[in-house]
Design an enzyme around this catalytic site. Sequence first.
Site, mmCIF file in Angstrom:
data_model
loop_
_atom_site.group_PDB
_atom_site.id
_atom_site.type_symbol
_atom_site.label_atom_id
_atom_site.label_comp_id
_atom_site.label_asym_id
_atom_site.label_seq_id
_atom_site.Cartn_x
_atom_site.Cartn_y
_atom_site.Cartn_z
ATOM 1 N N PHE A 137 23.210 42.822 74.562
ATOM 2 C CA PHE A 137 23.501 42.422 75.941
ATOM 3 C C PHE A 137 24.836 43.023 76.350
ATOM 4 O O PHE A 137 25.558 42.482 77.166
ATOM 5 C CB PHE A 137 23.613 40.893 76.056
ATOM 6 C CG PHE A 137 22.329 40.154 75.880
ATOM 7 C CD1 PHE A 137 21.114 40.830 75.706
ATOM 8 C CD2 PHE A 137 22.306 38.757 75.911
ATOM 9 C CE1 PHE A 137 19.932 40.123 75.551
ATOM 10 C CE2 PHE A 137 21.120 38.056 75.762
ATOM 11 C CZ PHE A 137 19.932 38.738 75.564
ATOM 12 N N CYS A 182 25.764 46.886 76.232
ATOM 13 C CA CYS A 182 26.019 48.292 76.524
ATOM 14 C C CYS A 182 26.469 48.446 77.976
ATOM 15 O O CYS A 182 25.756 48.056 78.893
ATOM 16 C CB CYS A 182 24.767 49.112 76.255
ATOM 17 S SG CYS A 182 25.077 50.863 76.461
ATOM 18 N N CYS A 220 61.675 48.802 64.502
ATOM 19 C CA CYS A 220 62.393 49.339 63.336
ATOM 20 C C CYS A 220 61.424 50.089 62.424
ATOM 21 O O CYS A 220 60.379 49.569 62.041
ATOM 22 C CB CYS A 220 63.050 48.194 62.570
ATOM 23 S SG CYS A 220 63.854 48.744 61.047
#
Lengths: 422, 446
Positions: free
Chosen positions: A133, A135, A389
């Site tokens: 359900f 695509c 960092c």
Amino acid sequence: MADISSNFLGIKSPNPFWLASAPPTDKKINVLRAYEAGWGGVVWKTLGSQVKNVSSRYSSVDYHGSRVMGFNNIELISDRPLEINLKEITEVVKLFPDRAMIVSLMADSTREAWHELIKKCEDAGAMGFELNFGCPHGMTERGLGAAVGQDPEIAKMVVEWVMEKATIPVITKLTPNVHSVVPTGKACVEAGTNALSLINTIQSVTGVDLDTLVPNPYVAGKSVFGGYCGPAVKPIALKFLTTIAQNATTKKVPISGIGGISTWRDAVEFMLLGSSTVQVCTAAMKHGFRIVEDMCEGLNNWMDEKGFKTLNDFIGKSVSNITHWEDLDINYHHVANINQDKCIHCGLCYITCEDTSHQAINLDKGNPYNTYTIKEQDCVGCNLCKLVCPVDNCITMVEKRVAPEYINWKMWQEKGLPLNDH
Amino acid sequence: MIKNNRLTTEQYEHNFSDIKPPFETQDAALVEANRCLFCYDAPCTKACPTSIDVPKFIKQITTYNVKGSAHTIFQSNIMGAGCSKVCPVEKLCEGACVYNLMEEPPIPIAKLQRYSTEKAINNNWQYFERKKSNGKKVAVIGAGPAGLSCAHILTREGVDVTIYEKENKGGGLMTYGIAAYKVTPQFCEDEVNYILGIGGIEVKYNQELGKNISLEELQKNYDAIYIAFGVGLANKLNIPGEELEGVEDAITFIYNLRSKTYKEISVGDKVAVIGMGMTAIDAATQAKRLGAKEVTMVYRRTEAEKSCTQHELDIARLDGCATIWLAAPKEIVGENGKVKALICDVMQLAEPDAKGKPLPVPTGQTLTLNVDMIIKATGQNPYSNIISAYAIDNTKGKINIQQSATNVSKVFAGGDCVNGGKEVVDAVQAGKDGAASILSFLQIKN
Ligand SMILES: Cc1cc2nc3c(=O)[nH]c(=O)nc-3n(C[C@H](O)[C@H](O)[C@H](O)COP(=O)(O)OP(=O)(O)OC[C@H]3O[C@@H](n4cnc5c(N)ncnc54)[C@H](O)[C@@H]3O)c2cc1C
Ligand SMILES: Cc1cc2nc3c(=O)[nH]c(=O)nc-3n(C[C@H](O)[C@H](O)[C@H](O)COP(=O)(O)O)c2cc1C
Ligand code: SF4
């Protein structure tokens, strides 16, 4: 050694790693190679009416020298004749009966069409179904795929048709092209689906070619919105997954998690947030099937380290750790600390905090290396410096509670505590 | 025996090919460029004498803005292309790269710099426009890195610049001194043309200050003069036998190598190179690459005191050059007017001298090297004669300056003639500083 075998509604697989319904699972050759490599199961490429694909169909997003951070496709469901698919499914199941064989379905929008397809696939040897359900391109224009998943009423109706006929477990695959997956998820569970899976791809434009000025992927001078997946979508998938794992109705059924999973670590995160199995597409399309080896070994080692003997020992363990903002503890405070022995003096923490955060890092000029230290009284504890960092564990966040007791936003307001500390 | 034409053309070409080859492809450059952390107040930039914004130009490579990348480089260093090939980066930018602190190989900054600047020169991307002439005239002595860099900035501001150069080519030691496997004559010429491409700079070749022109004349005809004539004269050893055939100074040896074909340059079978600076290394490696059978470098101190970098010494060693430490030339022995042997005092180290380097003193023993060629690379002397003749204030021939100005009216100076001989990149920065001082002296705002 931990036991990483999986039992999903009675569908057994030696590990929880399935290949998602997509090109890696669209024919016998691929699936055999996947099984040989060690994948626990597959969701066969979606079957339905005969379709025709365009040639150019993929595009991607690269980031900082790394290819395919995000992947996009404008492909349809299987474009091979149904009969060939069914024949190959039978052959594969015979060769590898210990692996999960789920077949993805997207029949035309009639009860008969669904019933017919279900019958044929069960006869071919499918162990479970996944209803596509989700695509977001090509099929939606025909009223299928995401067009179903975006409307709880329609989804419910189709699931009911399927449950009338199916004798094997049914998983409903949800589309993320909605503001919440819960309404459709709930509707499907109420209609009887045995499980949910998510996410399918997210509508996207991956970029525009700066020479041709045509967006990607290029199809004869034009493009269309495609479905986005790969590492870039993982955080979005995890969020949708959590909402399903937390909702009173949808949490009753098992979940197969999908979206940006590339490593065992990604997989464990999905499982901690409620997935019983996980599905992979892009990572396999980028690297081939061999990635499953480390997925199995890494999962195993992690489970041993943590003392988890079976998958069920940790599935869903992090679900309750995602709460509502207004329940967070406002008295929790931590501040950054820079380990000077590890610091390489790149200055990245300084410039982010100085330009975009709280000016809480001190710079002592040096030649060529500056020294950076945290101004604890100015640090709000946002984590930004630690995130940028480049050295592992150089910047750590040190807990400095404002007060020992828990206090959330509501209590804070009730007590009339000061809102502004600036 | 000293002779030329020792090798085949292919051998010469192989021996003198680029010691630091460029990136072959854009992908290769991107892999390295993407490793750059984009440091803030970056150590590499601080370690560059011309302060090139290294993180910025590397970032620009990653965004496919190579044109902008070269612009960033040239903004700080108009010889950025040449510098990318000749800078001793292991002690400059790359030596400061923070990756060194992670025990990781540093970003190949010079190679990336070459990637961008080579494209700019090959495509003649000119970034700087000369302002309309403001009528001011400046004479520059020497078309080396310092002179060219100064001239380029002056012309940008609308000054009319005339460079007087004693050779018939520009580039200074870039063209005549630096090792042949670092830069080619073609590259040096292209770089000079690229710099002159902005316009407003006239170069008068074969014009030598003190010979064809005088400072008085220049002072009369120009609003300011920038002296950038480098250092020239090789130090003498002052030992017996120095006049024998087969004794040569490194600067002349390399000058010939750089201005003639390899085949024309003679070397001995057994060569001794005296000294352990960068020039000594260049002389030794190039003698070996020209086909000398044995090359031995002789230094009066130990390896710890050498003034070349470890990287350079490694190049010489990989070329097969031998080193003898604690040996000071005492006498050159000849036969029929030709070098036959070098006799050295065997030294030992005593207390450090004023500069902090331990002083070598003779042990009383000697050693003898049977050689047929001796290359002297014990440093260069400034052009003291001219400098004194014009009463320019100096310290042992090195011109004294204050913000690039000498004691003589209208006369400024920079580069090797001031610092006594450093690197190209230092000379480029000196040229920038000189231009800034001259502009403010001429009251031109930039
Ligand atoms: C053998 C050797 C190898 C070197 N290798 C490197 C290296 O690998 N990397 C590096 O960065 N640096 C190297 N250097 C140093 C570098 O070449 C110099 O620091 C740099 O060239 C100095 O620039 P300058 O403009 O001050 O002087 P120069 O480059 O010496 O330029 C001076 C110019 O003035 C001209 N001139 C001299 N006298 C007169 C006069 N009376 N009238 C008119 N013109 C005159 C000269 O012909 C010359 O063109 C090397 C030096 C030597 C000697
Ligand atoms: C080329 C391609 C084709 C796909 N085809 C289907 C399909 O036919 N049916 C389906 O349910 N999902 C399909 N998908 C979606 C994947 O099954 C999966 O849900 C999505 O790619 C997210 O997982 P990933 O991030 O691991 O790729 C397709 C994805 C790609 C990249
Ligand atoms: S945690 Fe946030 S506020 Fe504190 S020093 Fe780091 S960046 Fe600045």
